[in-house]
Design a protein around this motif. Structure first.
Motif, PDB file in Angstrom:
ATOM      1  N   ILE A 375       8.068  -3.350  -0.710  1.00 20.39           N
ATOM      2  CA  ILE A 375       7.137  -4.469  -0.549  1.00 20.39           C
ATOM      3  C   ILE A 375       5.719  -3.901  -0.596  1.00 20.39           C
ATOM      4  O   ILE A 375       5.368  -3.044   0.221  1.00 20.39           O
ATOM      5  CB  ILE A 375       7.352  -5.193   0.796  1.00 20.39           C
ATOM      6  CG1 ILE A 375       8.814  -5.650   0.933  1.00 20.39           C
ATOM      7  CG2 ILE A 375       6.401  -6.373   0.936  1.00 20.39           C
ATOM      8  CD1 ILE A 375       9.192  -6.053   2.337  1.00 20.39           C
ATOM      9  N   ILE A 376       4.924  -4.371  -1.544  1.00 20.62           N
ATOM     10  CA  ILE A 376       3.554  -3.875  -1.702  1.00 20.62           C
ATOM     11  C   ILE A 376       2.584  -5.038  -1.496  1.00 20.62           C
ATOM     12  O   ILE A 376       2.710  -6.090  -2.136  1.00 20.62           O
ATOM     13  CB  ILE A 376       3.332  -3.255  -3.091  1.00 20.62           C
ATOM     14  CG1 ILE A 376       4.337  -2.106  -3.337  1.00 20.62           C
ATOM     15  CG2 ILE A 376       1.896  -2.748  -3.234  1.00 20.62           C
ATOM     16  CD1 ILE A 376       4.310  -1.572  -4.756  1.00 20.62           C
ATOM     17  N   VAL A 377       1.644  -4.847  -0.580  1.00 21.30           N
ATOM     18  CA  VAL A 377       0.581  -5.843  -0.366  1.00 21.30           C
ATOM     19  C   VAL A 377      -0.754  -5.154  -0.662  1.00 21.30           C
ATOM     20  O   VAL A 377      -1.180  -4.266   0.076  1.00 21.30           O
ATOM     21  CB  VAL A 377       0.602  -6.388   1.081  1.00 21.30           C
ATOM     22  CG1 VAL A 377      -0.550  -7.384   1.271  1.00 21.30           C
ATOM     23  CG2 VAL A 377       1.939  -7.051   1.387  1.00 21.30           C
ATOM     24  N   LYS A 378      -1.374  -5.578  -1.746  1.00 18.74           N
ATOM     25  CA  LYS A 378      -2.613  -4.931  -2.211  1.00 18.74           C
ATOM     26  C   LYS A 378      -3.746  -5.961  -2.195  1.00 18.74           C
ATOM     27  O   LYS A 378      -3.606  -7.083  -2.692  1.00 18.74           O
ATOM     28  CB  LYS A 378      -2.406  -4.393  -3.624  1.00 18.74           C
ATOM     29  CG  LYS A 378      -3.572  -3.581  -4.155  1.00 18.74           C
ATOM     30  CD  LYS A 378      -3.224  -3.002  -5.522  1.00 18.74           C
ATOM     31  CE  LYS A 378      -4.359  -2.145  -6.058  1.00 18.74           C
ATOM     32  NZ  LYS A 378      -4.049  -1.578  -7.394  1.00 18.74           N
ATOM     33  N   MET A 440      -0.801  -1.582   1.140  1.00 21.16           N
ATOM     34  CA  MET A 440       0.262  -1.310   2.114  1.00 21.16           C
ATOM     35  C   MET A 440       1.597  -1.288   1.387  1.00 21.16           C
ATOM     36  O   MET A 440       1.963  -2.271   0.715  1.00 21.16           O
ATOM     37  CB  MET A 440       0.292  -2.384   3.203  1.00 21.16           C
ATOM     38  CG  MET A 440      -0.980  -2.476   4.031  1.00 21.16           C
ATOM     39  SD  MET A 440      -1.012  -1.198   5.291  1.00 21.16           S
ATOM     40  CE  MET A 440      -2.430  -1.727   6.282  1.00 21.16           C
ATOM     41  N   ILE A 441       2.345  -0.176   1.513  1.00 20.78           N
ATOM     42  CA  ILE A 441       3.624  -0.026   0.825  1.00 20.78           C
ATOM     43  C   ILE A 441       4.729   0.131   1.870  1.00 20.78           C
ATOM     44  O   ILE A 441       4.745   1.099   2.630  1.00 20.78           O
ATOM     45  CB  ILE A 441       3.610   1.203  -0.113  1.00 20.78           C
ATOM     46  CG1 ILE A 441       2.436   1.096  -1.085  1.00 20.78           C
ATOM     47  CG2 ILE A 441       4.930   1.313  -0.859  1.00 20.78           C
ATOM     48  CD1 ILE A 441       2.133   2.379  -1.819  1.00 20.78           C
ATOM     49  N   VAL A 442       5.642  -0.834   1.916  1.00 22.49           N
ATOM     50  CA  VAL A 442       6.739  -0.833   2.894  1.00 22.49           C
ATOM     51  C   VAL A 442       8.062  -0.626   2.163  1.00 22.49           C
ATOM     52  O   VAL A 442       8.334  -1.298   1.154  1.00 22.49           O
ATOM     53  CB  VAL A 442       6.777  -2.155   3.687  1.00 22.49           C
ATOM     54  CG1 VAL A 442       7.959  -2.163   4.651  1.00 22.49           C
ATOM     55  CG2 VAL A 442       5.465  -2.361   4.442  1.00 22.49           C
ATOM     56  N   SER A 443       8.896   0.304   2.681  1.00 19.79           N
ATOM     57  CA  SER A 443      10.229   0.557   2.120  1.00 19.79           C
ATOM     58  C   SER A 443      11.280   0.099   3.123  1.00 19.79           C
ATOM     59  O   SER A 443      11.310   0.614   4.251  1.00 19.79           O
ATOM     60  CB  SER A 443      10.418   2.040   1.795  1.00 19.79           C
ATOM     61  OG  SER A 443       9.404   2.496   0.914  1.00 19.79           O
TER      62      SER A 443
END
Length: 449
Positions: A375-378, A440-443
């Motif tokens: 999940i990437i929030v840029k 923000m990069i969530v795995s």
């Protein structure tokens, strides 16, 4: 420990000694039985010569108390026996030693004698006329041998017990002295000493546990400090809106507000109440996450659909701040806690919107992979400074305090994100440049039921 080691060494020494004694006695018994049989053969040879020359006269004149002498004819008939009347004895043709003597000239055997009721050694020699002279003697019993050695055996046992006691005491002391000398706070100081060579793994283990205890102690102290700070921050954060609400309410109560200002004052009270409510909700959520989310239900869900719902919920806020929010990616089936996954995306997007510029944008990407979902929030917002990157997940930490209060932030959003990601055994990475924006990069691992 000292007593156990001493007893173990002493018992082993005694067992080894007794086993050795039994073995030696067994070997000695076989040796003396062989000597006895050899001596019996010699006596039989001498007796055969006497019988060959003097016949019965020799046998009648012979006084042999230690030996039984029997003269048997070639057909097995007993001609003479110095222990029993020969006429009362059965034919000896089937006796093992007699058959061997008649066939080979000499025969011997060991067996139980029904006539004398004891175990006998037999030695038989064939004479020139075909008859057989046989000598026998009682085989030495084990107990006879033991009785003969009783005095020296008892002496040896006493010495062995004393030596075992002394050696066990010295060995116990030698084993335990290095162990008792270990400094629990600095066990590796002995690692190069010869006495400690065998217990190097133990020393390393103690050192590792010491380090682990120190780390745990630091974590406990850190957790205590965080709780203390959290309590202080909660009190402070609640005090501000409560004072504002109390102040506005008092002015309204005392009719010190113009009619035209009543509506703005009511709006302020509503804003502060909403802020306080959001703060309390975040504190409750964070408390549940601190407990590992044990009361939360894991179920099949689609992270992409959850992300769509979170973005829809923030549409009004984004429009009011003139920020565009978009989403891309594809369906991402996973096993997780839907409300936590929603919380992760909602809080990241909420921050990206509120700390953005007018006319800015927020891009949300959901990438399903084989073992995880990314999940990437840029955003194109104000960015985060290098020194703040390590602290943004702390409770109540704000990168821009003035802006946070302006947009109604509680300072707990990213702490909630961090705990929710940890419960899913995931990872979060932050990339940011001041003035350019944040990514923000969530795995989230793809778990199976």
């Amino acid at each position: 420990m000292n007593k156990k080691i001493f007893n173990a060494i002493w018992i082993v020494a005694i067992v080894v000694f007794l086993a050795s004694l039994i073995f030696i006695m067994g070997v000695s018994y076989n040796y003396f039985s062989g000597v006895q049989l050899k001596q019996l053969k010699t006596e039989a040879e001498l007796a055969s010569q006497g019988v060959s020359m003097s016949r019965l006269d020799y046998l009648n004149s012979l006084e042999a108390k230690d030996y039984r002498i029997t003269w048997i004819d070639a057909d097995g008939t007993v001609l003479f026996d110095n222990a029993i009347n020969a006429n009362e004895m059965e034919n000896h043709m089937e006796r093992e030693e007699i058959k061997e003597a008649l066939a080979d000239g000499y025969g011997e055997s060991v067996r139980y004698s029904n006539t004398l009721s004891d175990k006998q050694l037999y030695s038989a020699i064939r004479l020139s006329d075909g008859s057989v002279i046989r000598l026998s003697s009682v085989q030495m019993a084990v107990w006879t041998l033991l009785m003969g050695f009783a005095q020296p055996i008892c002496f040896v046992i006493l010495i062995a017990l004393a030596l075992s006691f002394v050696l066990a005491s010295r060995l116990t002391k030698r084993i335990l002295t290095p162990i008792n000398s270990i400094d629990p706070d600095d066990p590796l100081q002995h690692i190069n000493e010869e006495e400690y060579k065998e217990i190097v793994p133990l020393l390393r283990r103690i050192q590792f546990q010491n380090e682990q205890l120190k780390r745990d102690q630091k974590e406990i102290e850190k957790a205590a400090l965080i709780r203390q700070e959290f309590t202080a921050n909660v009190s402070h954060e609640l005090k501000t809106p409560l004072h504002a609400i109390s102040g506005y309410a008092e002015l309204l109560e005392n009719e010190m507000v113009k009619e035209v200002d009543i509506k703005p004052f009511a709006g302020k009270i509503r804003e502060e109440s909403t802020r306080m409510t959001k703060l309390v909700e975040d504190i409750i959520d964070l408390t549940r996450l601190d407990n590992g989310g044990v009361d939360m239900k894991w179920e099949k869900c689609d992270i992409y659909r959850i992300a769509e719902n979170a973005i829809d919920s923030l549409e009004v806020v984004a429009s009011s701040l003139d920020v565009t929010v978009s989403i891309q990616g594809s369906d991402a089936p996973s096993l997780g806690v839907p409300q936590l996954l929603y919380s992760i995306i909602y809080n990241l997007c909420d921050n990206a919107i509120k700390y953005n510029h007018a006319g800015g944008s927020v891009e949300v990407t959901v990438q399903p992979k084989k073992y995880e979902t990314i999940i990437i929030v840029k955003d194109t917002g104000i960015g985060i400074s290098e020194e703040s990157l390590e602290r943004i997940f702390e409770r109540f930490y704000r990168v821009d305090k003035s802006r946070s209060k302006e947009v109604g932030g509680t300072g707990l959003g990213l702490s909630i994100v961090k705990h929710a990601v940890m419960i899913h055994n995931g990872k979060i990475e932050v990339k940011s440049k001041v003035g350019e924006g944040t990514e923000m990069i969530v795995s989230i691992p793809n778990k199976q039921e």
